[in-house]
Design a protein around this motif. Structure first.
Motif, mmCIF file in Angstrom:
data_model
loop_
_atom_site.group_PDB
_atom_site.id
_atom_site.type_symbol
_atom_site.label_atom_id
_atom_site.label_comp_id
_atom_site.label_asym_id
_atom_site.label_seq_id
_atom_site.Cartn_x
_atom_site.Cartn_y
_atom_site.Cartn_z
ATOM 1 N N MET A 116 -9.747 11.736 -7.308
ATOM 2 C CA MET A 116 -10.139 10.914 -8.463
ATOM 3 C C MET A 116 -11.140 11.646 -9.358
ATOM 4 N N ILE A 172 -4.645 4.809 -6.499
ATOM 5 C CA ILE A 172 -5.068 5.272 -5.163
ATOM 6 C C ILE A 172 -5.944 4.193 -4.520
ATOM 7 N N ILE A 208 9.125 14.712 2.069
ATOM 8 C CA ILE A 208 8.726 15.694 1.051
ATOM 9 C C ILE A 208 9.198 17.091 1.463
ATOM 10 N N ILE A 251 3.143 7.181 -6.660
ATOM 11 C CA ILE A 251 2.353 8.297 -7.207
ATOM 12 C C ILE A 251 3.014 9.617 -6.794
ATOM 13 N N MET A 252 3.308 9.739 -5.499
ATOM 14 C CA MET A 252 3.858 10.994 -4.970
ATOM 15 C C MET A 252 5.223 11.316 -5.577
ATOM 16 N N CYS A 269 2.980 7.880 7.405
ATOM 17 C CA CYS A 269 2.453 9.091 6.738
ATOM 18 C C CYS A 269 3.247 10.318 7.190
ATOM 19 N N LEU A 309 -4.154 6.850 -12.202
ATOM 20 C CA LEU A 309 -4.063 7.450 -10.873
ATOM 21 C C LEU A 309 -5.168 6.952 -9.948
ATOM 22 N N SER A 310 -6.409 6.967 -10.448
ATOM 23 C CA SER A 310 -7.535 6.574 -9.588
ATOM 24 C C SER A 310 -7.397 5.130 -9.128
ATOM 25 N N HIS A 338 1.222 4.118 -3.179
ATOM 26 C CA HIS A 338 0.965 5.551 -2.974
ATOM 27 C C HIS A 338 2.248 6.380 -3.096
ATOM 28 N N GLU A 370 11.691 19.716 -0.464
ATOM 29 C CA GLU A 370 11.246 21.051 -0.900
ATOM 30 C C GLU A 370 12.135 22.162 -0.334
ATOM 31 N N SER A 372 0.169 15.077 -3.190
ATOM 32 C CA SER A 372 0.845 14.206 -2.227
ATOM 33 C C SER A 372 0.246 14.355 -0.837
ATOM 34 N N PHE A 420 0.856 -1.200 0.000
ATOM 35 C CA PHE A 420 0.000 0.000 0.000
ATOM 36 C C PHE A 420 0.895 1.254 0.000
ATOM 37 N N GLN A 422 6.675 10.341 5.573
ATOM 38 C CA GLN A 422 6.623 10.680 4.147
ATOM 39 C C GLN A 422 6.505 12.201 3.975
ATOM 40 N N VAL A 423 5.720 12.848 4.849
ATOM 41 C CA VAL A 423 5.602 14.316 4.761
ATOM 42 C C VAL A 423 6.949 14.968 5.097
ATOM 43 N N TYR A 424 7.636 14.463 6.113
ATOM 44 C CA TYR A 424 8.973 15.001 6.428
ATOM 45 C C TYR A 424 9.900 14.863 5.217
ATOM 46 N N LEU A 444 -1.761 11.573 1.451
ATOM 47 C CA LEU A 444 -1.308 11.263 2.809
ATOM 48 C C LEU A 444 -2.338 11.669 3.866
#
Lengths: 327, 327
Positions: free
Chosen positions: B84, A106, A153, A83-84, A146, A102-103, A80, A157, B103, A76, A149-151, B107
């Motif tokens: 979607m 997800i 990203i 995609i990101m 989760c 994409l759909s 995901h 950035e 993203s 899973f 993953q945000v950290y 998440l």
């Protein structure tokens, strides 16, 4: 038995279970959900669930459900994440959103996630208090994944290079926590609480950190034929991983300039990237990075200090496999 | 108490709980996860959990955890569905992927989903066997929601207009199953098994079908000021919902031509859509669609035949609210 043979043997048991669980209608959904799973994977996390149960004297049959659920969760996150990260291939196979769309990708992730909890809550023969513990541990791990993953990203950035401590915190959440919970779940399947769960969790967490550090090293200096990714892929993507952090800290002004010119620059030429990879290699990062991974592997081994037997030997052997791998 | 007042009162209890659960670091993740929740919603599903518990003599305090978890799941599906469907706004507020990005929206959905299971497995004061039942019911519902969403997408992609039976099967999975499981979870929180769970499930499922049929009617003939969506939005999007199925079955060749000209045609002009909406209205679909919704609402009420008391009155009142609403 060598770790790799034992991993393969256990993988086939898990694969059989996964195949049975992941079919239904609409077929397209289950095809998308199974796509990465049927195309390979070492099943390291299920291996850890099974061995963590076995090391504590538990039966493999009591852990197979949790082992399979962890693999669903792992897949899973892969679906995901792809995609990101906008990745088109994974280990030479099209990613789920590339193969389907994409759909469906997800939803493939979402249904894998749902099936994991459904499998644990309906197929396990353990009594309810253990099942509840499994759900609680696994869902907490998913929350942290989760967050991690945000950290990741945010680090990408942000122009600033994170500190080693920040990097470790990020990979603990993003990667190590699923290794940690795999071991914890194995211990719970062996009907153990408190101390054993703590020891096994510590093994899994430190193994997971060592795994990700090694993975990030391969992302920089790995053989592109083996990794099936372009040379210096992680540099081009601007991934602020440990080997990069070490390299930038060590580089002089001229070397830094060569690295930063291609870092996160999708338009960098092959020649420029190759030069940057050579500079990074010349800074001796492989040795230092592998030493850091080794340190966590040693911590992991220490956590198993009080156990003996075949399962322990296999888990320790896995540690060696994880930190020495080149793929 | 009128249904709408009772819904509001219960919503504030759930909102408080949700606010406490949905914060942490990185803040951006939890802001994205809370985004739709803080901007409204009737909390119908939590209301059903709480009332289904109460109708069976259970305590509200035993159901608040499950009620909040269901709302997390509902919002997880909204966040992913908006991606979607490529929707930019929901009830006048930017969707999560529009306000944040793809993203973070993926998440945000994933963390809401994870938190739902973590909340149930750690915060509920029920004994483990009930907790395991909650997880099993909820995860099964989530599997079906994914399946329903794929059917919905397939129906939209396929030129063929689905039959009424196919449409009902799709909305049962996509929408009604979460209403069903809300009621089932309420019954489990009241420590009931078998028969009561079955009765309450049947109430929720039929209410959910009536809800979606009404929702789809509003999507065609709803007042765009109230729905905050363009007139005839669902027609332009080519949504093969029950009112459309009825309209196309009733239309003569000329009327069908006018409808099909704008159906699923993103370039249709406002005037063309307005004409198609007028044609659809003139076919008397509102009455037939509302009658179908009423039939399911009556089935729902029948399922509560053996119960009495305030909670029952509120649930029946909710049925009336659901099928008569114009927004």
């Amino acid at each position: 038995m060598k770790a790799s043979n034992s991993i393969k043997k256990n993988a086939s048991i898990v694969n059989k279970f996964l195949k049975k669980e992941l079919h239904g209608n609409p077929k397209q959904l289950y095809d998308a959900a199974s796509h990465l799973i049927v195309h390979g994977g070492k099943r390291l996390r299920p291996f850890l669930v099974l061995k963590s149960c076995q090391i504590l004297g538990g039966r493999q049959s009591d852990a197979i459900v949790a082992a399979s659920a962890v693999e669903m969760i792992h897949n899973f996150t892969l679906v995901h994440d792809d995609i990101m990260d906008n990745d088109e291939t994974r280990h030479g196979v099209p990613t789920t959103h590339t193969k389907f769309d994409l759909s469906l990708a997800i939803l493939a992730g979402d249904v894998l996630y749902s099936k994991a909890y459904h499998t644990i809550s309906t197929k396990s023969k353990l009594s309810s208090n253990y099942t509840t513990s499994l759900v609680s541990k696994l869902s907490k791990a998913c929350v942290e994944i989760c967050e991690g993953q945000v950290y990741d990203i945010k680090f990408a950035e942000n122009k600033r290079i994170p500190t080693e401590k920040e990097y470790i915190m990020m990979i603990e959440k993003k990667t190590a926590v699923l290794f940690e919970v795999s071991c914890a779940m194995g211990a719970i399947c062996a009907k153990r609480k408190q101390n054993d769960v703590k020891n096994l969790s510590s093994f899994g967490r430190n193994l997971g950190i060592a795994f990700q550090i090694t993975d990030d090293l391969i992302g920089i200096i790995g053989d592109s034929k083996k990794t099936k990714k372009p040379v210096g892929n992680d540099i081009r993507e601007g991934k602020k991983s440990l080997p990069i952090i070490i390299a930038i800290n060590r580089a002089n002004a001229k070397e830094k300039k060569i690295i930063m010119k291609v870092f996160g620059n999708s338009k960098a030429s092959k020649k420029q990237i190759s030069l940057a990879v050579d500079v990074i290699r010349s800074l001796g990062i492989e040795k230092e990075t592998r030493n850091k991974a080794l340190k966590y592997a040693q911590k992991a081994e220490t956590s198993l200090g009080s156990y003996t037997g075949t399962a322990k030997a296999e888990m320790v052997s896995l540690l060696g496999f994880v930190i020495s791998r080149r793929l």
